[in-house]
Write an enzyme that holds these catalytic residues in place. Structure first.
Site, PDB file in Angstrom:
ATOM      1  N   GLU A  36      36.140  41.109  38.208  1.00  0.00           N
ATOM      2  CA  GLU A  36      35.945  39.747  38.689  1.00  0.00           C
ATOM      3  C   GLU A  36      36.061  39.794  40.215  1.00  0.00           C
ATOM      4  O   GLU A  36      37.027  40.366  40.741  1.00  0.00           O
ATOM      5  CB  GLU A  36      37.023  38.826  38.109  1.00  0.00           C
ATOM      6  CG  GLU A  36      36.805  37.400  38.562  1.00  0.00           C
ATOM      7  CD  GLU A  36      37.774  36.388  37.963  1.00  0.00           C
ATOM      8  OE1 GLU A  36      38.683  36.773  37.199  1.00  0.00           O
ATOM      9  OE2 GLU A  36      37.603  35.197  38.284  1.00  0.00           O
ATOM     10  N   ARG A 262      46.882  49.709  30.332  1.00  0.00           N
ATOM     11  CA  ARG A 262      46.787  49.504  31.784  1.00  0.00           C
ATOM     12  C   ARG A 262      47.661  50.500  32.503  1.00  0.00           C
ATOM     13  O   ARG A 262      48.759  50.816  32.026  1.00  0.00           O
ATOM     14  CB  ARG A 262      47.391  48.146  32.173  1.00  0.00           C
ATOM     15  CG  ARG A 262      46.652  46.934  31.837  1.00  0.00           C
ATOM     16  CD  ARG A 262      47.467  45.736  32.318  1.00  0.00           C
ATOM     17  NE  ARG A 262      47.070  45.345  33.657  1.00  0.00           N
ATOM     18  CZ  ARG A 262      45.968  44.653  33.921  1.00  0.00           C
ATOM     19  NH1 ARG A 262      45.173  44.275  32.953  1.00  0.00           N
ATOM     20  NH2 ARG A 262      45.673  44.329  35.146  1.00  0.00           N
ATOM     21  N   LYS A 272      45.869  41.738  41.047  1.00  0.00           N
ATOM     22  CA  LYS A 272      45.144  41.177  42.192  1.00  0.00           C
ATOM     23  C   LYS A 272      45.810  39.902  42.698  1.00  0.00           C
ATOM     24  O   LYS A 272      45.852  39.659  43.899  1.00  0.00           O
ATOM     25  CB  LYS A 272      43.703  40.868  41.777  1.00  0.00           C
ATOM     26  CG  LYS A 272      42.785  42.065  41.896  1.00  0.00           C
ATOM     27  CD  LYS A 272      41.353  41.658  41.636  1.00  0.00           C
ATOM     28  CE  LYS A 272      41.081  41.625  40.155  1.00  0.00           C
ATOM     29  NZ  LYS A 272      39.725  41.286  39.769  1.00  0.00           N
TER      30      LYS A 272
END
Ligand code: ATP
Ligand code: MG
Length: 558
Positions: A36, A262, A272
């Protein structure tokens, strides 16, 4: 360039791909990396990049770069540009053009209409809060919205009017009609479209409704005929929704979603949103601050794509927890730089030394190779003069046991040069050592002194020839291994106040014309990199410390 040349490590995703190729389910592998554009990429994304692009390379398939741009308020062109640059810097190239989920907005809208026509989606007027109440909990089933049984015609009309801008933001949503009693909350009629009057970086103001991530992602994958859609474990519970959406629609393929864990790196953060907080609250100088675990930050610090590749290879791919110590990453970077970086000398904490028995013109310094194992790096002359700088920490009046560096009356080897003895210590009125007066043994250039052993070797610079440089010493950004794990304190409270130390030091004249992003090993100090923004060759020299050396170099006679 591709640094993806290491022997691949087997893992469960590879096994799945190999089985799919063997069974003929697929003849080609197609993956995608779907960021994104709401921030810069970080080391966790590097893991995903190496996985997706790496698999495509290994199986001669392809990998798409697709921006998941469904949250217009948080997304920007700057982020999208930076992400492309990061992926390429990592050594990868996506197939064809960059893709955008927004390229599919019209198709996604058409599929939503299709769901409505099938009686599998409805427009709901419940407020966000009511919807939460109706959704139920893990232990209690949800209950149907009073709007759930609207007719197909009414839903088609309302959805079309949502698009036309007749309703206020948040007034209605389009929901998939699945199962309000499902044990999986993601299947309790998830929202698939919301009304949001926000300017979009690609579609501008063309839309005031935007599709939700879960709905968008699976359809985008299917339209691109992705074979294996790899994502992190938090999407495991979303997989039934991924499959449900594709099962209802006439899409060209049905990719398989596979989840892996992850990466989390100790002493830093991989989110982020939190990295953005560090930037906006000015705890760091920007997304590319060399202390940031962002790809651009690591690059500015001097990390190499090859070192990062090796790191992702070592940490592997699995479904179990992937919390990794920073030391693992640092070791990979150090090992990569060992063969890549020219050796030079620099002094970060200078102490002046005057050589009493040096007569100009009589002494010569030796030519020194830039790399002990790689003659192709070339060599330079290390000039010597009456005044030299040494590292203040290489001298002490009170040597601890085992000290092999300089002491009053003691001797050391100057790297590539003479053996030097300290004859006199000069102090200021406060008692600080400000200068040493030393003498050299003229017979020790390139040979051992006769009748005695000198073990210590220190680095130094000719004061007359050395160039001033700003040297930035970086340390871990946080003082604790898991800064975002304390629910009662903001992670910013754990920032390491000593994470950046700026010193005015000296470097060899040989580095004068180094272009930005040149790697060096400053002997005995660590690996350094010329700054990509503030280093002007021949003028202001600025070096970032990439990583310290694990071992100080061997005690060979200069
Ligand atoms: P963040 O929480 O930092 O915003 P994200 O997952 O929301 O991360 P995206 O831009 O959606 O960020 O991620 C793009 C891809 O990178 C996704 O497939 C995601 O699963 C993967 N990814 C993100 N963070 C990690 C991580 N820490 N380890 C491995 N893969 C990651
Ligand atoms: Mg995300």
């Amino acid at each position: 360039m591709s640094s993806h040349t290491q022997v691949p490590v087997p893992h469960f995703i590879r096994n799945i791909i190999e089985a799919d190729l063997a069974s003929g389910k697929h003849t080609d592998v197609a993956t995608r990396f779907p960021p994104e554009p709401n921030g810069y990429l970080h080391i966790g994304h590097a893991k995903s990049i190496c996985l997706n692009f790496g698999l495509a390379l290994d199986y001669q398939g392809h990998c798409n770069l697709r921006f998941d741009d469904t949250n217009p308020e948080k997304e920007s062109e700057e982020y999208a540009r930076a992400i492309q640059e990061d992926v390429q810097w990592m050594g990868f190239q996506w197939q064809g053009e960059v893709r955008w989920a927004s390229d599919y907005f019209e198709q996604l809208y058409g599929f939503a209409v299709e769901l409505i026509k099938q009686g599998k989606a409805y427009v709901d007027d419940l407020s966000a809060e009511e919807m939460r109440e109706y959704r139920g909990t893990l232990t209690h089933p949800g209950k149907p919205s009073p709007y759930r049984e609207r007719s197909i015609d009414e839903n088609l009309d309302l959805f079309q009017r949502m698009r036309a801008g007749e309703f206020a933001d948040g007034a209605k949503v389009l929901r998939a009609k699945i199962d309000m009693a499902s044990g999986n909350i993601n299947l309790r009629d998830p929202a698939i479209y919301r009304i949001r009057r926000a300017h979009h970086i690609r579609t501008g103001d063309a839309w005031c409704i935007y599709p939700m991530y879960d709905y968008t992602h699976c359809i985008s994958d299917a339209l691109e005929c992705i074979t294996h859609s790899l994502c992190t474990l938090e999407f495991e519970d979303h997989r039934p929704l991924y499959d449900w959406v594709l099962d209802q629609l006439a899409v060209p393929s049905h990719p398989r979603q596979i989840e892996f864990s992850r990466l989390e790196l100790r002493y830093t953060i991989t989110s982020k949103r939190k990295l953005l907080q560090l930037v906006t609250e000015q705890h760091v100088s920007g997304w590319d601050d060399p202390r940031m675990p962002t790809i651009i930050g690591m690059r500015r610090r001097g990390y190499t794509p090859q070192g990062i590749h090796e790191f992702t290879r070592r940490i592997g791919i699995s479904k179990s927890e992937n919390v990794v110590d920073m030391a693992v990453l640092e070791a990979c970077i150090r090992e990569d730089l060992e063969a890549r970086a020219a050796r030079v000398m620099a002094v970060v904490k200078p102490l002046k030394v005057t050589i009493s028995n040096f007569v100009a013109g009589e002494s010569q310094s030796r030519e020194a190779g830039f790399h002990p194992e790689h003659p192709e790096f070339g060599s330079r002359i290390v000039p010597f003069s009456k005044e030299i700088w040494i590292e203040a920490d290489d001298f002490t009046e009170n040597p601890p046991a085992g000290w092999q560096r300089l002491t009053p009356g003691g001797e050391v080897r100057l790297r590539y040069s003479y053996v030097m003895r300290c004859d006199e210590v000069v102090k200021d009125i406060a008692g600080n050592v400000i200068e040493l007066r030393c003498s050299i043994d003229q017979d020790t250039l390139g040979k051992n002194p006769v009748g005695r052993k000198v073990k210590g070797v220190i680095h130094w610079l000719s004061a007359e020839h050395a160039l001033p440089a700003e040297i930035r010493l970086y340390d871990r950004l946080f003082t604790v291994p898991e800064p975002d794990n304390d629910k009662t304190r903001d992670f910013c409270e754990f920032i390491n106040p000593a994470s950046l130390t700026v010193v005015q030091g000296w470097v060899e004249p040989a580095v004068r014309d180094a272009v930005p992003e040149t790697h060096y090993q400053f002997e005995r100090l660590g690996y350094f990199c010329t700054d990509r923004h503030e280093h002007e060759p021949g003028r202001k020299l600025t070096f970032n410390r990439t990583v310290t050396l694990k071992d100080s170099w061997a005690k060979d006679p200069g």
